[in-house]
Design a protein around this motif. Structure first.
Motif, PDB file in Angstrom:
ATOM      1  N   PRO A  21      29.108 -45.796  23.372  1.00  0.00           N
ATOM      2  CA  PRO A  21      28.585 -47.132  23.062  1.00  0.00           C
ATOM      3  C   PRO A  21      28.287 -47.998  24.278  1.00  0.00           C
ATOM      4  O   PRO A  21      28.202 -49.211  24.151  1.00  0.00           O
ATOM      5  N   SER A  22      28.132 -47.418  25.484  1.00  0.00           N
ATOM      6  CA  SER A  22      27.999 -48.250  26.675  1.00  0.00           C
ATOM      7  C   SER A  22      26.760 -49.132  26.636  1.00  0.00           C
ATOM      8  O   SER A  22      26.800 -50.287  27.080  1.00  0.00           O
ATOM      9  N   GLN A  23      25.630 -48.631  26.113  1.00  0.00           N
ATOM     10  CA  GLN A  23      24.430 -49.465  26.053  1.00  0.00           C
ATOM     11  C   GLN A  23      24.610 -50.587  25.037  1.00  0.00           C
ATOM     12  O   GLN A  23      24.199 -51.730  25.286  1.00  0.00           O
ATOM     13  N   LEU A  24      25.237 -50.276  23.893  1.00  0.00           N
ATOM     14  CA  LEU A  24      25.530 -51.329  22.919  1.00  0.00           C
ATOM     15  C   LEU A  24      26.442 -52.385  23.531  1.00  0.00           C
ATOM     16  O   LEU A  24      26.205 -53.589  23.398  1.00  0.00           O
ATOM     17  N   LEU A  25      27.489 -51.956  24.237  1.00  0.00           N
ATOM     18  CA  LEU A  25      28.412 -52.902  24.859  1.00  0.00           C
ATOM     19  C   LEU A  25      27.702 -53.742  25.919  1.00  0.00           C
ATOM     20  O   LEU A  25      27.998 -54.930  26.075  1.00  0.00           O
ATOM     21  N   THR A  26      26.772 -53.129  26.655  1.00  0.00           N
ATOM     22  CA  THR A  26      26.018 -53.891  27.658  1.00  0.00           C
ATOM     23  C   THR A  26      25.247 -55.028  26.998  1.00  0.00           C
ATOM     24  O   THR A  26      25.239 -56.162  27.493  1.00  0.00           O
ATOM     25  N   ASN A  27      24.611 -54.738  25.870  1.00  0.00           N
ATOM     26  CA  ASN A  27      23.836 -55.779  25.200  1.00  0.00           C
ATOM     27  C   ASN A  27      24.730 -56.785  24.477  1.00  0.00           C
ATOM     28  O   ASN A  27      24.348 -57.946  24.305  1.00  0.00           O
ATOM     29  N   LEU A  28      25.924 -56.370  24.063  1.00  0.00           N
ATOM     30  CA  LEU A  28      26.893 -57.331  23.534  1.00  0.00           C
ATOM     31  C   LEU A  28      27.373 -58.262  24.639  1.00  0.00           C
ATOM     32  O   LEU A  28      27.526 -59.469  24.429  1.00  0.00           O
ATOM     33  N   ALA A  29      27.602 -57.690  25.820  1.00  0.00           N
ATOM     34  CA  ALA A  29      28.011 -58.518  26.958  1.00  0.00           C
ATOM     35  C   ALA A  29      26.896 -59.478  27.351  1.00  0.00           C
ATOM     36  O   ALA A  29      27.145 -60.631  27.722  1.00  0.00           O
ATOM     37  N   ARG A  30      25.644 -59.017  27.276  1.00  0.00           N
ATOM     38  CA  ARG A  30      24.510 -59.885  27.568  1.00  0.00           C
ATOM     39  C   ARG A  30      24.458 -61.057  26.582  1.00  0.00           C
ATOM     40  O   ARG A  30      24.227 -62.205  26.956  1.00  0.00           O
ATOM     41  N   GLY A  31      24.695 -60.750  25.287  1.00  0.00           N
ATOM     42  CA  GLY A  31      24.690 -61.813  24.291  1.00  0.00           C
ATOM     43  C   GLY A  31      25.767 -62.846  24.565  1.00  0.00           C
ATOM     44  O   GLY A  31      25.531 -64.047  24.446  1.00  0.00           O
ATOM     45  N   ALA A  32      26.970 -62.368  24.947  1.00  0.00           N
ATOM     46  CA  ALA A  32      28.055 -63.303  25.267  1.00  0.00           C
ATOM     47  C   ALA A  32      27.719 -64.123  26.509  1.00  0.00           C
ATOM     48  O   ALA A  32      27.999 -65.323  26.578  1.00  0.00           O
ATOM     49  N   TYR A  33      27.099 -63.484  27.502  1.00  0.00           N
ATOM     50  CA  TYR A  33      26.754 -64.154  28.758  1.00  0.00           C
ATOM     51  C   TYR A  33      25.673 -65.214  28.531  1.00  0.00           C
ATOM     52  O   TYR A  33      25.751 -66.327  29.067  1.00  0.00           O
ATOM     53  N   SER A  34      24.660 -64.864  27.718  1.00  0.00           N
ATOM     54  CA  SER A  34      23.533 -65.778  27.467  1.00  0.00           C
ATOM     55  C   SER A  34      23.748 -66.670  26.260  1.00  0.00           C
ATOM     56  O   SER A  34      22.910 -67.521  25.971  1.00  0.00           O
ATOM     57  N   GLU A  35      24.869 -66.444  25.541  1.00  0.00           N
ATOM     58  CA  GLU A  35      25.203 -67.196  24.330  1.00  0.00           C
ATOM     59  C   GLU A  35      24.138 -67.013  23.246  1.00  0.00           C
ATOM     60  O   GLU A  35      23.771 -67.949  22.536  1.00  0.00           O
TER      61      GLU A  35
END
Length: 583
Positions: free
Chosen positions: A288-302
């Motif tokens: 799930p690393s790509q999914l987690l990357t985009n989840l982290a992006r969502g948290a970072y960009s709100e």
């Protein structure tokens, strides 16, 4: 295998053979992984497969004893494999495995219900699952997979089928013979981009041609979710896929980007002024690393993140780990594993790059980079328990010092060097110099303890999409008991986000604030007040102790946070290294 199958054909002996190959990524020194399984049957014997077990357990009798399935009790079948080695493996596992609970020495002596639920190593072995697990060598004295070069692929598949006077399935009483689907060598198999060895995995042309391409099921789900969004008033800003089953008026979103980095959301939309990032997940439960990357992006960009899956079971896997009772899915628990000194993150696809002409490799026999994130926010690379590299999470792992072998360009050739610089071998190509060594992948830099906030999961159901409603066990079990629900929830939270550390302490105010976010993201049930939070922690006195000597600064004693949230590494695709504050 060829000689065995040919001999069995000549003698008219019934058998079942399975051959599987799968193409590997660019980071490996070989092109394919292959596996073969051969089961030979005596006269009058039938074959037990998943179809039999599923059919019998679901429609006949889940408590039926498999031993009575045969006329002769001394018959040898594919469930009479030795299990003692598996039982030792189960006892060493961190949680109770199904084979350990059975108390039986042979799979055929148990029930269909128990067989359907357990025996993971047998299940993979007998069903020709592609599995490079080293336990195959220990348990069965055989290799789980072969590493294959493209030039050897055709020879790996050579086997001469033959027909027999009697059907192998005559002895099977609970399922019909399987239907066989044949794909001619060279044709594209449905739902894959398999080329059957006609392209090199590292060819530049191949990489360019496949850029932004996904499997057909993924493309179809993207198209259907786009139609769903448009029906519900969303404006589609960008789609990271060229082939979408929709005619757009004006600007084509398949030609637009909102995020310029290499790991983009599948879809970006806008609704009522709010930007949404959408991740389409098809058969992506183990990496799930790509999914987690985009989840982290969502948290970072709100930005809210919407995950879309093809089935309810796939949606469930985003919250629950169906293979490991000690872990949850990537949303509530974004780590792969844990040990006494930290958590083990998933690996990214990107490789550690020390210099343009230097490729870092793991020691011989080590197939995967195992990174650890410590409570001090240090990344450590482990090889057989020894730290061979470490550095701050806020810095790229490319900047660390590594005690590892490496391949470097040397004039017109390439040399494999040991960690101390001794030349192991020199070859004309980088691939040959690397040999069977594994390249070192980067770890996913964990940014949050969980990604439940601002994230929703939908699954496809017929022509519609339904939001998956995940309810944790503490909310289900203690729905009507506020006190016990708070205690169970607080205990689960503290065990996830803190670790034992004598002499350290954590602010109760901070913990309560983060607990409430975690709690609200999982249930609408009444949340605990500030007083109740402290009571719930005190109720877990066998696990946690609170220092209340300063009423304005109560602290959880002898614990520390598992890692610090909000630390962003430049190894995240959406982070510019110039913007990272290194401590």
């Amino acid at each position: 295998m060829y000689e065995l199958v040919t001999t069995l054909n000549e003698r008219g002996v019934p058998y079942d053979v399975s051959t599987i190959t799968t193409q590997v990524g660019d980071g490996k020194s070989y092109d394919y992984l292959g596996t073969c399984r051969l089961v030979v049957f005596g006269t009058g014997n039938g074959i037990i497969r998943d179809a039999d077990i599923e059919t019998f357990a679901d429609t006949v009798d889940p408590d039926f004893r498999l031993s009575s399935y045969f006329d002769h009790k001394d018959i040898i079948d594919n469930f009479d494999l030795p299990v003692e080695a598996h039982r030792r493996n189960a006892r060493d596992a961190p949680y109770i495995q199904r084979i350990e609970e059975m108390g039986e020495m042979s799979g055929r002596k148990t029930t269909t219900r128990e067989l359907k639920s357990g025996l993971p190593e047998y299940h993979a072995l007998l069903n020709a699952r592609m599995n490079p697990d080293s336990r195959y060598r220990e348990l069965f004295d055989c290799y789980g997979v072969f590493r294959i070069q493209k030039r050897d692929l055709l020879q790996f598949h050579v086997a001469i089928p033959a027909f027999f006077e009697y059907s192998l399935w005559d002895g099977c009483s609970t399922a019909d013979a399987p239907e066989i689907t044949v794909h001619k060598l060279g044709e594209r198999a449905e739902s894959t981009r398999q080329s059957y060895g006609t392209e090199q995995s590292g060819d530049l042309k191949n990489q360019l041609d496949n850029d932004r391409q996904e499997s057909e099921p993924h493309q179809e789900l993207v198209s259907e979710w786009v139609s769903y969004l448009l029906r519900n008033g969303h404006k589609i800003l960008a789609i990271d896929q060229l082939d979408v089953d929709h005619e757009f008026e004006g600007t084509d979103p398949t030609q637009q980007t909102v995020f310029d980095d290499e790991s983009r959301p599948d879809i970006v939309s806008k609704y009522n002024g709010q930007i949404y990032c959408h991740e389409i997940e098809v058969e992506n439960d183990t990496k799930p690393s790509q999914l987690l990357t985009n989840l982290a992006r969502g948290a970072y960009s709100e930005y809210p993140v919407v995950i879309v899956t093809a089935s309810q079971k796939s949606a469930r896997k985003k919250f629950e780990n169906l293979n490991d009772a000690d872990r949850m899915g990537p949303l509530p628990d974004p780590v792969k594993d844990a040990d006494a000194n930290g958590v083990i993150p998933y690996n990214l696809d990107g490789l550690v790059t020390l210099a343009p002409d230097v490729t870092l490799v793991l020691p011989e026999g080590v197939d995967e980079a195992r990174w650890r994130r410590t409570p001090a926010d240090i990344h450590e690379l482990l090889v057989d328990g020894t730290v061979v590299a470490s550095g701050p999470v806020a810095a790229s792992v490319d900047t660390y010092e590594y005690d590892l072998p490496r391949v470097r360009k040397h004039g017109s050739s390439y040399v494999l060097e040991s960690s101390n610089g001794d030349v192991i071998r020199e070859q004309p190509t980088e691939r040959a110099a690397i040999g069977d060594r594994t390249k070192v992948r980067k770890p996913f830099p964990l940014t949050h303890w969980h990604y439940l906030s601002n994230t929703t999961v939908h699954f496809q159901s017929g022509n519609d999409f339904i939001e998956y409603d995940f309810t944790p066990s503490w909310a289900t079990q203690y729905r009507n008991s506020h006190a016990r629900r708070y205690e169970a929830a607080v205990k689960a939270f503290l065990e996830q986000v803190t670790v034992e550390s004598p002499g350290d302490s954590v602010s109760m105010t901070l913990l309560r604030s983060r607990f409430l976010e975690w709690y609200r993201a999982q249930t609408d049930l009444k949340e605990p007040s500030e007083t109740w939070f402290g009571r719930a922690v005190n109720a877990c006195s066998e696990s946690f102790e609170v220092d209340a000597s300063d009423t304005h600064n109560k602290r959880l004693e002898d614990r520390q946070l598992v890692f610090t949230e909000g630390v962003y590494s430049p190894d995240l695709a959406f982070i510019d290294g110039d913007d990272v504050d290194e401590e």
